[in-house]
Design a protein around this motif. Structure first.
Motif, PDB file in Angstrom:
ATOM      1  N   LEU A  96      -8.609   1.640  -8.501  1.00  0.00           N
ATOM      2  CA  LEU A  96      -7.986   2.767  -7.858  1.00  0.00           C
ATOM      3  C   LEU A  96      -6.415   2.624  -7.639  1.00  0.00           C
ATOM      4  N   GLU A  97      -5.957   1.493  -8.170  1.00  0.00           N
ATOM      5  CA  GLU A  97      -4.601   1.231  -8.245  1.00  0.00           C
ATOM      6  C   GLU A  97      -4.068   1.482  -9.613  1.00  0.00           C
ATOM      7  N   GLY A 170      -6.143   1.760   2.802  1.00  0.00           N
ATOM      8  CA  GLY A 170      -5.236   2.108   4.018  1.00  0.00           C
ATOM      9  C   GLY A 170      -3.706   2.241   3.672  1.00  0.00           C
ATOM     10  N   HIS A 171      -3.353   0.958   3.363  1.00  0.00           N
ATOM     11  CA  HIS A 171      -2.053   1.124   2.655  1.00  0.00           C
ATOM     12  C   HIS A 171      -1.863   1.805   1.251  1.00  0.00           C
ATOM     13  N   THR A 172      -2.707   1.454   0.374  1.00  0.00           N
ATOM     14  CA  THR A 172      -2.996   2.165  -0.722  1.00  0.00           C
ATOM     15  C   THR A 172      -4.626   2.290  -0.831  1.00  0.00           C
ATOM     16  N   PRO A 173      -5.051   3.314  -1.790  1.00  0.00           N
ATOM     17  CA  PRO A 173      -6.600   3.580  -2.000  1.00  0.00           C
ATOM     18  C   PRO A 173      -7.437   2.255  -2.500  1.00  0.00           C
ATOM     19  N   GLU A 203       0.444   7.669  -0.429  1.00  0.00           N
ATOM     20  CA  GLU A 203      -0.989   7.477  -0.784  1.00  0.00           C
ATOM     21  C   GLU A 203      -1.830   6.507   0.134  1.00  0.00           C
ATOM     22  N   SER A 204      -1.265   6.569   1.292  1.00  0.00           N
ATOM     23  CA  SER A 204      -1.722   5.924   2.515  1.00  0.00           C
ATOM     24  C   SER A 204      -2.798   6.761   3.165  1.00  0.00           C
ATOM     25  N   TYR A 209      -7.393   2.961   7.013  1.00  0.00           N
ATOM     26  CA  TYR A 209      -6.710   1.516   7.572  1.00  0.00           C
ATOM     27  C   TYR A 209      -7.320   1.020   8.343  1.00  0.00           C
ATOM     28  N   VAL A 210      -7.685   2.018   9.667  1.00  0.00           N
ATOM     29  CA  VAL A 210      -8.274   1.747  10.847  1.00  0.00           C
ATOM     30  C   VAL A 210      -9.695   0.926  10.588  1.00  0.00           C
TER      31      VAL A 210
END
Ligand SMILES: [Zn+2]
Length: 252
Positions: A96-97, A170-173, A203-204, A209-210
């Protein structure tokens, strides 16, 4: 016009940590982009986690990094983590990156903030020096393609130690951490470090993230080797997570 930046011969500094782990960082990068490159020595092969901005050459300054068939794992496709990825033959990241088309490419503060959707204002230029081969005015992170994609549960086997891939979006997918269940070492990228965490980029995903933080909180982590700043212990990790979760609940 700005005064010209000083030219430095060595871009990186390194510091030996415990347990065969070396930290490499970029002292001339603004603290927003000053990430950690972690070198983990293994019996069969070495591991490198993240690769800096790509302004200095790791292969030139640290040939020892390439001596034991290293596997580079890029925790996510931000410029301060993937810049020197092109120097590695075995380059792994989550599918996903978008390493082939990263969202943030510039070290000009206004350009980068707009590319990432950052709410804070950044300095005009995010470096305080340059190398002979890289003109910061023309810098763009070099896109790459992962030679192998990694996913939740995959194991990177160095012979004497094994690190498991944890997919913690969260930060990124496609943000990942690497966890050594035997030693309790966590290489955490930008999922967690001891500073304000970024969960509001384009993208967050703050809800993801939680969930990632809850998952991380239950792991038997002893030492965190983060994407930015100093390493810290499992107790501090849980403090950071709890503080993040308290603030996240307030804003829901
Ligand atoms: Zn990041």
């Amino acid at each position: 016009m700005n005064s010209p930046l000083p030219i430095v011969d060595r871009w990186f500094v390194s510091e030996s940590m415990e347990d065969g782990i070396t930290r490499i960082e970029e002292p001339y990068a603004d603290e927003f982009l000053r990430g950690n490159i972690w070198h983990v020595a293994g019996d069969d092969r070495d591991l490198v986690v993240d690769s800096g901005l790509g302004i200095g050459s790791l292969r030139t300054e640290f040939p020892e990094l390439f001596a034991n068939n290293p596997v580079l794992v890029v925790t996510h496709a931000h410029l301060d983590h993937m810049g020197s990825a092109y120097e590695f033959a075995d380059l792994r990241a989550h599918a996903l990156e978008p390493l082939h088309a990263p969202h943030g490419t510039s070290i000009r503060g206004d350009v980068l903030a707009a590319q990432l959707g950052l709410s804070e204002t950044l300095p005009e230029l995010l470096v305080t020096a340059r190398t002979r081969s890289c003109d910061p005015e023309r810098y763009e992170v070099r896109p790459v393609v992962a030679t192998v994609t990694v996913a939740e549960g995959d194991v990177i086997d160095l012979g004497n130690r094994r690190l498991q891939i944890l997919h913690l979006p969260g930060h990124t997918p496609g943000s990942i951490c690497l966890f050594d269940w035997d030693s309790g070492a966590l290489f955490s990228g930008d999922v967690v470090y001891d500073d304000d965490l970024l969960d509001d980029l384009f993208e967050s995903d703050d809800q993801a993230y939680v969930r990632s933080m809850h998952r991380l909180r239950d792991l038997p982590v002893r030492t965190v080797y983060p994407g930015h700043g100093e390493s810290f212990n499992g107790h501090r990790l849980r403090e950071i997570i709890d503080s993040y979760l308290r603030a996240a609940t307030r804003t829901v």
